[in-house]
Motif scaffolding. Structure first.
Motif, PDB file in Angstrom:
ATOM      1  N   MET A   1       0.844  -1.177   0.000  1.00  0.00           N
ATOM      2  CA  MET A   1       0.000   0.000   0.000  1.00  0.00           C
ATOM      3  C   MET A   1       0.893   1.245   0.000  1.00  0.00           C
ATOM      4  N   ILE A   2       0.634   2.170  -0.891  1.00  0.00           N
ATOM      5  CA  ILE A   2       1.405   3.401  -1.004  1.00  0.00           C
ATOM      6  C   ILE A   2       0.783   4.451  -0.092  1.00  0.00           C
ATOM      7  N   PRO A   3       1.616   5.049   0.793  1.00  0.00           N
ATOM      8  CA  PRO A   3       1.069   6.086   1.675  1.00  0.00           C
ATOM      9  C   PRO A   3       0.668   7.313   0.876  1.00  0.00           C
ATOM     10  N   MET A   4      -0.371   7.970   1.347  1.00  0.00           N
ATOM     11  CA  MET A   4      -0.848   9.180   0.676  1.00  0.00           C
ATOM     12  C   MET A   4       0.115  10.329   0.946  1.00  0.00           C
ATOM     13  N   SER A   5       0.303  11.167  -0.048  1.00  0.00           N
ATOM     14  CA  SER A   5       1.209  12.296   0.126  1.00  0.00           C
ATOM     15  C   SER A   5       0.535  13.352   0.998  1.00  0.00           C
ATOM     16  N   GLN A   6       1.355  14.040   1.751  1.00  0.00           N
ATOM     17  CA  GLN A   6       0.855  15.059   2.662  1.00  0.00           C
ATOM     18  C   GLN A   6       1.013  16.429   2.019  1.00  0.00           C
ATOM     19  N   THR A   7       0.043  17.290   2.213  1.00  0.00           N
ATOM     20  CA  THR A   7       0.101  18.650   1.701  1.00  0.00           C
ATOM     21  C   THR A   7       0.474  19.574   2.861  1.00  0.00           C
ATOM     22  N   TYR A   8       1.433  20.451   2.598  1.00  0.00           N
ATOM     23  CA  TYR A   8       1.900  21.373   3.636  1.00  0.00           C
ATOM     24  C   TYR A   8       1.401  22.784   3.325  1.00  0.00           C
ATOM     25  N   ALA A   9       1.115  23.522   4.362  1.00  0.00           N
ATOM     26  CA  ALA A   9       0.631  24.893   4.218  1.00  0.00           C
ATOM     27  C   ALA A   9       1.734  25.772   3.633  1.00  0.00           C
ATOM     28  N   PRO A  10       1.378  26.730   2.809  1.00  0.00           N
ATOM     29  CA  PRO A  10       2.389  27.637   2.232  1.00  0.00           C
ATOM     30  C   PRO A  10       3.211  28.363   3.300  1.00  0.00           C
ATOM     31  N   GLU A  11       2.587  28.700   4.426  1.00  0.00           N
ATOM     32  CA  GLU A  11       3.305  29.386   5.508  1.00  0.00           C
ATOM     33  C   GLU A  11       4.391  28.487   6.081  1.00  0.00           C
ATOM     34  N   PHE A  12       4.075  27.186   6.221  1.00  0.00           N
ATOM     35  CA  PHE A  12       5.061  26.236   6.740  1.00  0.00           C
ATOM     36  C   PHE A  12       6.228  26.115   5.766  1.00  0.00           C
ATOM     37  N   LYS A  13       5.923  26.022   4.471  1.00  0.00           N
ATOM     38  CA  LYS A  13       6.976  25.923   3.459  1.00  0.00           C
ATOM     39  C   LYS A  13       7.876  27.160   3.498  1.00  0.00           C
ATOM     40  N   GLN A  14       7.259  28.340   3.621  1.00  0.00           N
ATOM     41  CA  GLN A  14       8.034  29.576   3.682  1.00  0.00           C
ATOM     42  C   GLN A  14       8.938  29.597   4.909  1.00  0.00           C
ATOM     43  N   GLN A  15       8.437  29.101   6.034  1.00  0.00           N
ATOM     44  CA  GLN A  15       9.240  29.050   7.252  1.00  0.00           C
ATOM     45  C   GLN A  15      10.433  28.120   7.069  1.00  0.00           C
ATOM     46  N   VAL A  16      10.201  26.960   6.453  1.00  0.00           N
ATOM     47  CA  VAL A  16      11.283  26.001   6.216  1.00  0.00           C
ATOM     48  C   VAL A  16      12.320  26.606   5.272  1.00  0.00           C
ATOM     49  N   VAL A  17      11.871  27.254   4.211  1.00  0.00           N
ATOM     50  CA  VAL A  17      12.790  27.896   3.263  1.00  0.00           C
ATOM     51  C   VAL A  17      13.601  28.980   3.970  1.00  0.00           C
ATOM     52  N   ARG A  18      12.958  29.757   4.808  1.00  0.00           N
ATOM     53  CA  ARG A  18      13.649  30.808   5.565  1.00  0.00           C
ATOM     54  C   ARG A  18      14.737  30.198   6.461  1.00  0.00           C
ATOM     55  N   GLU A  19      14.421  29.091   7.120  1.00  0.00           N
ATOM     56  CA  GLU A  19      15.407  28.438   7.985  1.00  0.00           C
ATOM     57  C   GLU A  19      16.585  27.904   7.174  1.00  0.00           C
ATOM     58  N   VAL A  20      16.300  27.355   5.991  1.00  0.00           N
ATOM     59  CA  VAL A  20      17.382  26.856   5.136  1.00  0.00           C
ATOM     60  C   VAL A  20      18.292  28.003   4.724  1.00  0.00           C
ATOM     61  N   ARG A  21      17.704  29.127   4.379  1.00  0.00           N
ATOM     62  CA  ARG A  21      18.516  30.287   3.984  1.00  0.00           C
ATOM     63  C   ARG A  21      19.353  30.794   5.142  1.00  0.00           C
ATOM     64  N   GLU A  22      18.818  30.758   6.356  1.00  0.00           N
ATOM     65  CA  GLU A  22      19.560  31.238   7.523  1.00  0.00           C
ATOM     66  C   GLU A  22      20.705  30.302   7.877  1.00  0.00           C
TER      67      GLU A  22
END
Length: 92
Positions: A1-22
């Motif tokens: 059985m293939i697990p369903m993909s999870q959708t992340y909120a745009p705000e969460f993605k932006q926070q993760v991107v910000r942390e990567v840049r920092e």
């Protein structure tokens, strides 16, 4: 059985991107948020593409990030060598 993909909120993605840049480390940020590192790198790439729609500007932005990372590594090396010399009682 293939697990369903999870959708992340745009705000969460932006926070993760910000942390990567920092931090400059996508793998570390991915580990902290229990995410796949390739997905985090894709989010960063997509954010860069959104900021710089011109391919030439994007390549310059990527080069800038790479050079900043190299500079930070060099600064760390210098600080470590200076600390080593201080411990040995040498002054430069």
């Amino acid at each position: 059985m293939i697990p369903m993909s999870q959708t992340y909120a745009p705000e969460f993605k932006q926070q993760v991107v910000r942390e990567v840049r920092e931090t400059g480390n996508a793998a570390l940020v991915a580990r902290q948020h229990q995410l796949n590192p390739s997905m985090v790198r894709r989010w960063v790439r997509e954010a860069l593409t959104a900021e710089y729609p011109d391919p030439q500007a994007l390549s310059l932005a990527e080069e800038n990030v790479r050079l900043k990372r190299l500079l930070a590594e060099r600064d760390l090396q210098i600080a470590m060598l200076q600390d080593f010399l201080r411990k040995k009682g040498m002054r430069w």
